[in-house]
Scaffold this active site. Structure first.
Site, PDB file in Angstrom:
ATOM      1  N   HIS A  44      44.319 -33.154 -34.321  1.00 16.74           N
ATOM      2  CA  HIS A  44      45.141 -33.012 -35.517  1.00 16.74           C
ATOM      3  C   HIS A  44      45.222 -34.394 -36.177  1.00 16.74           C
ATOM      4  O   HIS A  44      44.799 -34.568 -37.304  1.00 16.74           O
ATOM      5  CB  HIS A  44      46.525 -32.449 -35.150  1.00 16.74           C
ATOM      6  CG  HIS A  44      47.476 -32.309 -36.296  1.00 16.74           C
ATOM      7  ND1 HIS A  44      48.654 -31.622 -36.203  1.00 16.74           N
ATOM      8  CD2 HIS A  44      47.440 -32.788 -37.558  1.00 16.74           C
ATOM      9  CE1 HIS A  44      49.297 -31.652 -37.367  1.00 16.74           C
ATOM     10  NE2 HIS A  44      48.595 -32.359 -38.202  1.00 16.74           N
ATOM     11  N   GLU A 100      45.219 -36.862 -43.103  1.00 14.83           N
ATOM     12  CA  GLU A 100      45.557 -37.624 -41.890  1.00 14.83           C
ATOM     13  C   GLU A 100      45.365 -39.116 -42.107  1.00 14.83           C
ATOM     14  O   GLU A 100      46.173 -39.934 -41.649  1.00 14.83           O
ATOM     15  CB  GLU A 100      44.739 -37.122 -40.697  1.00 14.83           C
ATOM     16  CG  GLU A 100      45.129 -35.717 -40.261  1.00 14.83           C
ATOM     17  CD  GLU A 100      46.603 -35.590 -39.874  1.00 14.83           C
ATOM     18  OE1 GLU A 100      47.110 -36.438 -39.131  1.00 14.83           O
ATOM     19  OE2 GLU A 100      47.252 -34.624 -40.332  1.00 14.83           O
ATOM     20  N   HIS A 104      48.858 -41.046 -42.036  1.00 14.66           N
ATOM     21  CA  HIS A 104      49.022 -41.742 -40.751  1.00 14.66           C
ATOM     22  C   HIS A 104      48.062 -42.928 -40.584  1.00 14.66           C
ATOM     23  O   HIS A 104      48.447 -43.986 -40.105  1.00 14.66           O
ATOM     24  CB  HIS A 104      48.799 -40.764 -39.595  1.00 14.66           C
ATOM     25  CG  HIS A 104      49.759 -39.607 -39.590  1.00 14.66           C
ATOM     26  ND1 HIS A 104      51.047 -39.720 -39.144  1.00 14.66           N
ATOM     27  CD2 HIS A 104      49.618 -38.313 -39.986  1.00 14.66           C
ATOM     28  CE1 HIS A 104      51.661 -38.540 -39.241  1.00 14.66           C
ATOM     29  NE2 HIS A 104      50.816 -37.668 -39.758  1.00 14.66           N
TER      30      HIS A 104
HETATM   31  P1  5GP Z   1      56.310 -30.718 -37.926  1.00 10.36           P
HETATM   32  O1  5GP Z   1      57.700 -31.038 -38.327  1.00 10.36           O
HETATM   33  O2  5GP Z   1      55.687 -29.580 -38.654  1.00 10.36           O
HETATM   34  O3  5GP Z   1      56.072 -30.718 -36.456  1.00 10.36           O
HETATM   35  O4  5GP Z   1      55.476 -31.996 -38.398  1.00 10.36           O
HETATM   36  C1  5GP Z   1      55.156 -32.173 -39.722  1.00 10.36           C
HETATM   37  C2  5GP Z   1      54.412 -33.475 -39.855  1.00 10.36           C
HETATM   38  O5  5GP Z   1      55.274 -34.586 -39.536  1.00 10.36           O
HETATM   39  C3  5GP Z   1      53.243 -33.647 -38.891  1.00 10.36           C
HETATM   40  O6  5GP Z   1      52.089 -33.053 -39.384  1.00 10.36           O
HETATM   41  C4  5GP Z   1      53.132 -35.130 -38.792  1.00 10.36           C
HETATM   42  O7  5GP Z   1      52.444 -35.650 -39.916  1.00 10.36           O
HETATM   43  C5  5GP Z   1      54.549 -35.569 -38.836  1.00 10.36           C
HETATM   44  N1  5GP Z   1      55.116 -35.700 -37.484  1.00 10.36           N
HETATM   45  C6  5GP Z   1      55.828 -34.779 -36.783  1.00 10.36           C
HETATM   46  N2  5GP Z   1      56.209 -35.276 -35.585  1.00 10.36           N
HETATM   47  C7  5GP Z   1      55.698 -36.535 -35.530  1.00 10.36           C
HETATM   48  C8  5GP Z   1      55.754 -37.575 -34.560  1.00 10.36           C
HETATM   49  O8  5GP Z   1      56.342 -37.481 -33.480  1.00 10.36           O
HETATM   50  N3  5GP Z   1      55.111 -38.710 -34.882  1.00 10.36           N
HETATM   51  C9  5GP Z   1      54.471 -38.906 -36.064  1.00 10.36           C
HETATM   52  N4  5GP Z   1      53.872 -40.080 -36.280  1.00 10.36           N
HETATM   53  N5  5GP Z   1      54.405 -37.963 -36.995  1.00 10.36           N
HETATM   54  C10 5GP Z   1      55.009 -36.797 -36.729  1.00 10.36           C
HETATM   55  P1  5GP Z   2      50.839 -33.650 -40.665  1.00  9.79           P
HETATM   56  O1  5GP Z   2      51.443 -34.005 -41.984  1.00  9.79           O
HETATM   57  O2  5GP Z   2      51.768 -33.003 -39.756  1.00  9.79           O
HETATM   58  O3  5GP Z   2      49.934 -34.693 -40.085  1.00  9.79           O
HETATM   59  O4  5GP Z   2      49.833 -32.487 -40.998  1.00  9.79           O
HETATM   60  C1  5GP Z   2      50.331 -31.351 -41.547  1.00  9.79           C
HETATM   61  C2  5GP Z   2      49.265 -30.726 -42.373  1.00  9.79           C
HETATM   62  O5  5GP Z   2      48.106 -30.546 -41.592  1.00  9.79           O
HETATM   63  C3  5GP Z   2      49.688 -29.360 -42.848  1.00  9.79           C
HETATM   64  O6  5GP Z   2      49.107 -29.156 -44.126  1.00  9.79           O
HETATM   65  C4  5GP Z   2      49.063 -28.441 -41.823  1.00  9.79           C
HETATM   66  O7  5GP Z   2      48.803 -27.178 -42.367  1.00  9.79           O
HETATM   67  C5  5GP Z   2      47.818 -29.175 -41.496  1.00  9.79           C
HETATM   68  N1  5GP Z   2      47.322 -28.920 -40.160  1.00  9.79           N
HETATM   69  C6  5GP Z   2      47.944 -29.028 -38.986  1.00  9.79           C
HETATM   70  N2  5GP Z   2      47.122 -28.675 -37.982  1.00  9.79           N
HETATM   71  C7  5GP Z   2      45.945 -28.347 -38.565  1.00  9.79           C
HETATM   72  C8  5GP Z   2      44.703 -27.898 -38.087  1.00  9.79           C
HETATM   73  O8  5GP Z   2      44.475 -27.749 -36.896  1.00  9.79           O
HETATM   74  N3  5GP Z   2      43.752 -27.647 -39.013  1.00  9.79           N
HETATM   75  C9  5GP Z   2      43.956 -27.845 -40.340  1.00  9.79           C
HETATM   76  N4  5GP Z   2      42.955 -27.583 -41.184  1.00  9.79           N
HETATM   77  N5  5GP Z   2      45.111 -28.255 -40.829  1.00  9.79           N
HETATM   78  C10 5GP Z   2      46.087 -28.514 -39.954  1.00  9.79           C
END
Ligand code: 5GP
Ligand code: 5GP
Length: 198
Positions: A44, A100, A104
């Site tokens: 991810h 990503e 990040h």
């Molecule tokens: P969710 O709240 O859906 O688990 O996370 C949404 C987004 O917040 C993730 O795709 C990721 O970008 C960020 N995020 C959630 N938990 C963490 C964490 O523990 N560390 C970091 N660096 N990002 C996180």
């Molecule tokens: P984060 O902000 O938490 O790093 O990433 C969240 C975004 O990544 C959201 O748009 C979520 O739908 C997407 N995402 C999380 N896991 C996957 C995955 O396995 N495949 C793809 N294509 N998107 C993902």
């Protein structure tokens, strides 16, 4: 707000269970999944993290450069870091990697080439017991133990395996134990259900 790129404490190596991500979705990549995606969780993101449980995001305005993922190789990227929301032939297949990197990767303080290459080079395959549990259940604590370091499983709906977060040393990218106050424990019960592709 913007934070200083490169100043963080550890990495969270976030892995995604594609059969769950695909569940009830008609994403192009879910129709004919790579068999590897039903054996292991895929990439991810590689997320800079602070030990106080927060994290920096969007640290610089450097745009995603496909030269970085091209250098890793498309076969490897598509297998280990797939974007099932798109067909690999789509011009915006890069969008997951773009997201990503922007959110990040820009906080990592390393180059894009290094960011994607390090993530792939330090990829953590799920233990064999996960593969054996597909379509069934796995004991949460046994799964964590099988990883060899304390990882944080994340579940949807209180039981469906969705992600596994692995903590890594920021310099060596060796796995280190995740501490619950740093990385959220993800709503899994003692028994985790592992979806198969539909
Ligand atoms: P969710 O709240 O859906 O688990 O996370 C949404 C987004 O917040 C993730 O795709 C990721 O970008 C960020 N995020 C959630 N938990 C963490 C964490 O523990 N560390 C970091 N660096 N990002 C996180
Ligand atoms: P984060 O902000 O938490 O790093 O990433 C969240 C975004 O990544 C959201 O748009 C979520 O739908 C997407 N995402 C999380 N896991 C996957 C995955 O396995 N495949 C793809 N294509 N998107 C993902």
């Amino acid at each position: 707000g913007k934070r200083t790129s490169g100043s963080f404490d550890l990495y969270v190596f976030a892995t995604s269970w594609q059969p769950e991500f695909c569940h009830s979705q008609s994403f192009p990549g879910c129709k004919e999944p790579n068999s590897y995606w039903s054996e292991t969780l895929t990439m991810h993101g590689l997320w800079p993290q602070y030990t106080n449980g927060t994290w920096p995001s969007d640290c610089t305005s450097e745009h995603f450069d496909e030269a970085a993922t091209d250098a890793v190789g498309m076969d490897t990227m598509n297998k280990v870091w797939p974007n099932v929301k798109q067909d690999p032939s789509d011009k915006d297949y890069d969008q997951f990697w773009t997201h990503e990197w922007t959110k990040h990767g820009t906080c990592s303080g390393i180059s894009q080439k290094d960011y994607f290459q390090y993530a792939v080079d330090h990829f953590v395959e799920a233990p064999a017991m996960l593969k054996e549990a597909v379509g069934k259940t796995v004991d949460r604590d046994a799964l964590i133990k099988a990883y060899g370091t304390v990882v944080a499983p994340i579940c949807q709906g209180g039981k469906w395996l969705s992600e596994v977060l692995i903590c890594k040393d920021k310099k060596t990218l060796e796995n280190v134990d995740c501490v619950a106050s740093v990385v959220k424990e993800g709503n899994c019960g003692a028994s985790i259900s592992v979806r198969a592709f539909e």
